[in-house]
Design an enzyme around this catalytic site. Structure first.
Site, PDB file in Angstrom:
ATOM      1  N   HIS A  22       0.789  -0.730  -0.620  1.00 50.72           N
ATOM      2  CA  HIS A  22      -0.724  -0.046   0.125  1.00 50.72           C
ATOM      3  C   HIS A  22       0.944   1.766   0.149  1.00 50.72           C
ATOM      4  O   HIS A  22       1.909   0.973   0.462  1.00 50.72           O
ATOM      5  CB  HIS A  22      -0.466  -0.343   1.141  1.00 50.72           C
ATOM      6  CG  HIS A  22      -0.320  -0.232   2.191  1.00 50.72           C
ATOM      7  ND1 HIS A  22       0.166   1.122   3.609  1.00 50.72           N
ATOM      8  CD2 HIS A  22      -0.351  -0.800   3.359  1.00 50.72           C
ATOM      9  CE1 HIS A  22       0.683   0.821   4.744  1.00 50.72           C
ATOM     10  NE2 HIS A  22       0.279  -0.302   4.480  1.00 50.72           N
ATOM     11  N   ASP A  30       2.273   6.036 -21.518  1.00 50.75           N
ATOM     12  CA  ASP A  30       2.298   6.442 -23.091  1.00 50.75           C
ATOM     13  C   ASP A  30       3.598   5.674 -24.071  1.00 50.75           C
ATOM     14  O   ASP A  30       4.493   5.488 -23.557  1.00 50.75           O
ATOM     15  CB  ASP A  30       1.346   7.135 -23.895  1.00 50.75           C
ATOM     16  CG  ASP A  30       2.819   8.623 -23.651  1.00 50.75           C
ATOM     17  OD1 ASP A  30       4.209   8.076 -23.568  1.00 50.75           O
ATOM     18  OD2 ASP A  30       2.618   9.478 -23.511  1.00 50.75           O
ATOM     19  N   ARG A 107       4.415  18.140 -15.870  1.00 53.37           N
ATOM     20  CA  ARG A 107       5.613  17.375 -16.694  1.00 53.37           C
ATOM     21  C   ARG A 107       6.853  16.422 -15.531  1.00 53.37           C
ATOM     22  O   ARG A 107       7.276  15.799 -15.242  1.00 53.37           O
ATOM     23  CB  ARG A 107       6.063  17.600 -17.768  1.00 53.37           C
ATOM     24  CG  ARG A 107       6.839  16.449 -18.587  1.00 53.37           C
ATOM     25  CD  ARG A 107       7.427  16.926 -20.236  1.00 53.37           C
ATOM     26  NE  ARG A 107       8.095  18.228 -19.702  1.00 53.37           N
ATOM     27  CZ  ARG A 107       8.980  18.305 -21.082  1.00 53.37           C
ATOM     28  NH1 ARG A 107       8.923  17.723 -21.613  1.00 53.37           N
ATOM     29  NH2 ARG A 107       9.871  19.469 -20.581  1.00 53.37           N
ATOM     30  N   GLY A 130      -0.942  10.759 -22.247  1.00 54.23           N
ATOM     31  CA  GLY A 130      -1.178   9.053 -21.871  1.00 54.23           C
ATOM     32  C   GLY A 130      -0.957   8.520 -20.997  1.00 54.23           C
ATOM     33  O   GLY A 130      -1.435   7.037 -20.842  1.00 54.23           O
TER      34      GLY A 130
END
Length: 140
Positions: A22, A30, A107, A130
């Site tokens: 956990h 992507d 990013r 993605g």
């Protein structure tokens, strides 16, 4: 083959999902994501779409309920997001329960999280922005 486990889930991915504790994070990226330079274990899922893998793993994977469990990369200034990418991921993840909110981070913050992730799964996904991070929760 195992019963009730999607054939899209490779033995390597199944092992990683089982080994995660956990709070551990996994990236489904992507095809353009620089996974091999990030550091963590990289699993190849070439030819598969992120949404298909999300739908396959979500019956086996408990999302964290204490911290935001879903994170995606925000668009770089001057760039645009395709809202259908997030919608598709949310639909895939809501197969078991309502999908939590998806948090967007810049990013480089996403890259920092990826470097600390338990694993990165490179897919054949071609959608821009993605990539999605999932944080594992406690199995009830």
């Amino acid at each position: 083959m195992l019963k009730t486990i999607s054939p899209l889930i490779s033995p390597e991915l199944l092992k990683v999902l089982a080994e995660m504790g956990h709070g551990d994070e996994i990236i489904f990226s992507d095809a353009h994501f620089p996974a091999h330079s990030m550091g963590p274990q990289v699993i190849r899922a070439d030819g598969l779409r992120v949404s298909d893998l999300l739908q396959a793993i979500i019956p086996l994977f408990e999302l964290d309920s204490y911290a935001p469990p879903l994170v995606m990369m925000a668009a770089v200034e001057g760039d645009a997001l395709d809202p259908t990418v997030e919608q598709c991921y949310r639909q895939a993840l809501s197969a078991q329960a309502p999908c939590p909110d998806i948090v967007r981070i810049d990013r480089f913050a996403f890259y920092d999280r990826a470097q600390k992730a338990f694993a990165i799964v490179i897919t054949g996904e071609r959608a821009k922005y993605g990539n999605i991070l999932l944080k594992k929760g406690v199995t009830p």
